[in-house]
Design an enzyme around this catalytic site. Structure first.
Site, mmCIF file in Angstrom:
data_model
loop_
_atom_site.group_PDB
_atom_site.id
_atom_site.type_symbol
_atom_site.label_atom_id
_atom_site.label_comp_id
_atom_site.label_asym_id
_atom_site.label_seq_id
_atom_site.Cartn_x
_atom_site.Cartn_y
_atom_site.Cartn_z
ATOM 1 N N LYS A 140 1.872 -25.922 -73.468
ATOM 2 C CA LYS A 140 2.915 -25.736 -71.991
ATOM 3 C C LYS A 140 2.217 -26.759 -71.069
ATOM 4 O O LYS A 140 3.090 -27.671 -70.673
ATOM 5 C CB LYS A 140 2.949 -24.481 -71.577
ATOM 6 C CG LYS A 140 3.264 -23.421 -72.585
ATOM 7 C CD LYS A 140 3.491 -21.795 -72.019
ATOM 8 C CE LYS A 140 2.100 -20.977 -71.449
ATOM 9 N NZ LYS A 140 1.181 -20.962 -72.645
ATOM 10 N N ARG B 188 -5.081 -12.534 -74.867
ATOM 11 C CA ARG B 188 -4.022 -13.031 -74.463
ATOM 12 C C ARG B 188 -2.774 -13.294 -75.345
ATOM 13 O O ARG B 188 -1.691 -13.236 -74.990
ATOM 14 C CB ARG B 188 -4.368 -14.465 -73.864
ATOM 15 C CG ARG B 188 -5.391 -14.753 -72.617
ATOM 16 C CD ARG B 188 -6.144 -15.703 -72.846
ATOM 17 N NE ARG B 188 -5.465 -17.200 -72.625
ATOM 18 C CZ ARG B 188 -6.218 -18.114 -72.603
ATOM 19 N NH1 ARG B 188 -7.435 -18.147 -72.747
ATOM 20 N NH2 ARG B 188 -5.160 -19.286 -72.719
ATOM 21 N N ARG C 74 6.422 -14.389 -67.086
ATOM 22 C CA ARG C 74 5.585 -13.720 -68.105
ATOM 23 C C ARG C 74 5.973 -12.193 -68.579
ATOM 24 O O ARG C 74 5.438 -11.759 -69.448
ATOM 25 C CB ARG C 74 4.168 -14.001 -67.937
ATOM 26 C CG ARG C 74 3.429 -15.193 -68.466
ATOM 27 C CD ARG C 74 1.955 -14.851 -67.948
ATOM 28 N NE ARG C 74 1.019 -15.380 -69.097
ATOM 29 C CZ ARG C 74 0.685 -16.864 -68.911
ATOM 30 N NH1 ARG C 74 1.035 -17.459 -67.771
ATOM 31 N NH2 ARG C 74 -0.192 -17.262 -69.699
ATOM 32 N N ARG D 166 -12.649 -23.631 -70.365
ATOM 33 C CA ARG D 166 -12.207 -22.407 -69.340
ATOM 34 C C ARG D 166 -12.855 -21.155 -69.789
ATOM 35 O O ARG D 166 -12.914 -20.668 -70.830
ATOM 36 C CB ARG D 166 -10.652 -22.281 -69.603
ATOM 37 C CG ARG D 166 -9.619 -23.186 -68.804
ATOM 38 C CD ARG D 166 -8.456 -23.125 -68.814
ATOM 39 N NE ARG D 166 -7.708 -21.823 -69.287
ATOM 40 C CZ ARG D 166 -6.355 -21.772 -69.255
ATOM 41 N NH1 ARG D 166 -5.722 -22.865 -69.246
ATOM 42 N NH2 ARG D 166 -5.826 -20.701 -69.621
ATOM 43 N N ARG E 167 -10.535 -27.106 -76.850
ATOM 44 C CA ARG E 167 -9.861 -27.566 -75.472
ATOM 45 C C ARG E 167 -10.803 -27.768 -74.351
ATOM 46 O O ARG E 167 -11.540 -27.012 -74.326
ATOM 47 C CB ARG E 167 -8.904 -26.657 -74.651
ATOM 48 C CG ARG E 167 -8.307 -26.900 -73.266
ATOM 49 C CD ARG E 167 -7.334 -26.197 -72.835
ATOM 50 N NE ARG E 167 -7.518 -24.808 -73.007
ATOM 51 C CZ ARG E 167 -6.352 -24.046 -72.777
ATOM 52 N NH1 ARG E 167 -5.118 -24.524 -72.336
ATOM 53 N NH2 ARG E 167 -6.644 -22.656 -72.892
#
Ligand code: AP5
Length: 212
Positions: free
Chosen positions: A13, A170, A88, A159, A126
């Protein structure tokens, strides 16, 4: 252009929304980025959100709705926006309707489809830039020089919510709380599903085509 990106964590996203926003010269509004900024600033919102985020759960709806209402009231969002990470929950989607739903231009909702198996691998590698927010992947989109941002030379970071247990949480939150948002928009015929698997450029092309 008013676009909402829906997709599981790590579906791309942020990567795609940043690019689409730059292409169309409209703001990229990421609630995740806004919360991470609030945490870095040590604000009350940040203090409230930090433990919830690192556990992989969702921040309360009323807090998120206030944040988005204030952000969309800014002048730069008048001609359009790309929302990444909001809404969300169905409560957030219904409130958003009240904030922007009566405009002349309808919201377009893009759901990025990426299977859960691919997500954990994407997120593990990531890295992002704490200064400018640029997103990298150590295999698929590596920086030119080891662990520093191509744009500003800042050291790239993983992160705090990218641990495997938090990612699983998540994903669970996505399926339980955000998939009903996709159904909400499908019932209005605003939803476009986009295959999010494949090279970043190819996914971007699919997104552009789905917006025609
Ligand atoms: P948020 O920051 O929105 O995180 P997320 O939804 O979990 O999504 P990510 O940022 O992890 O992934 P992404 O889909 O943007 O993928 P990316 O482009 O980075 O939210 C974080 C937290 O904030 C939430 O858990 C919640 O606590 C809170 N929050 C935020 N909004 C909220 C709300 N509205 N209500 C309540 N709580 C809220 O890509 C991932 C990796 O894959 C990168 O390394 C990238 O380089 C790579 N990649 C991208 N595309 C491809 C591709 N096509 N092929 C291979 N690799 C790719």
């Amino acid at each position: 252009m008013k676009v909402i990106f829906i997709g599981p964590p790590g579906s791309g996203k942020g990567t795609q929304a940043k690019r689409l926003a730059a292409e169309h010269a409209i703001p990229h509004i990421s609630t995740g980025d806004m919360l991470r900024e609030a945490i870095a600033d040590g604000s009350d919102v940040g203090k409230k959100a930090a433990p919830i985020m690192s556990a992989g759960a969702l921040v309360p709806d009323d807090l998120m709705i206030d944040i988005i209402r204030n952000r969309l009231a800014k002048a730069d969002a008048r001609k359009g926006f790309i929302l990444d990470g909001f809404p969300r929950t169905v409560v957030q989607a219904e409130k958003l309707d009240g904030i922007v739903g009566n405009g002349t231009e309808k919201l377009r909702v893009l759901q990025l489809l990426v299977p859960d198996e691919a997500i954990v691998k994407r997120i593990a590698l990531r890295r992002s830039c704490p200064q400018c927010g640029a997103i990298y992947h150590l295999e698929n989109q590596p920086p030119a020089n080891d662990n520093v941002c191509d744009r500003d030379g800042a050291e790239l970071m993983a992160r705090p919510d990218d641990t495997e247990p938090a990612v699983r949480k998540r994903l669970e939150a996505f399926h339980r709380q955000t998939m009903p948002v996709a159904a909400f928009y499908k019932s209005k015929s605003w939803l476009r599903e986009v295959d999010g698997v494949g090279p970043v450029d190819q996914v971007f092309e699919r997104i552009e085509q789905s917006l025609v």
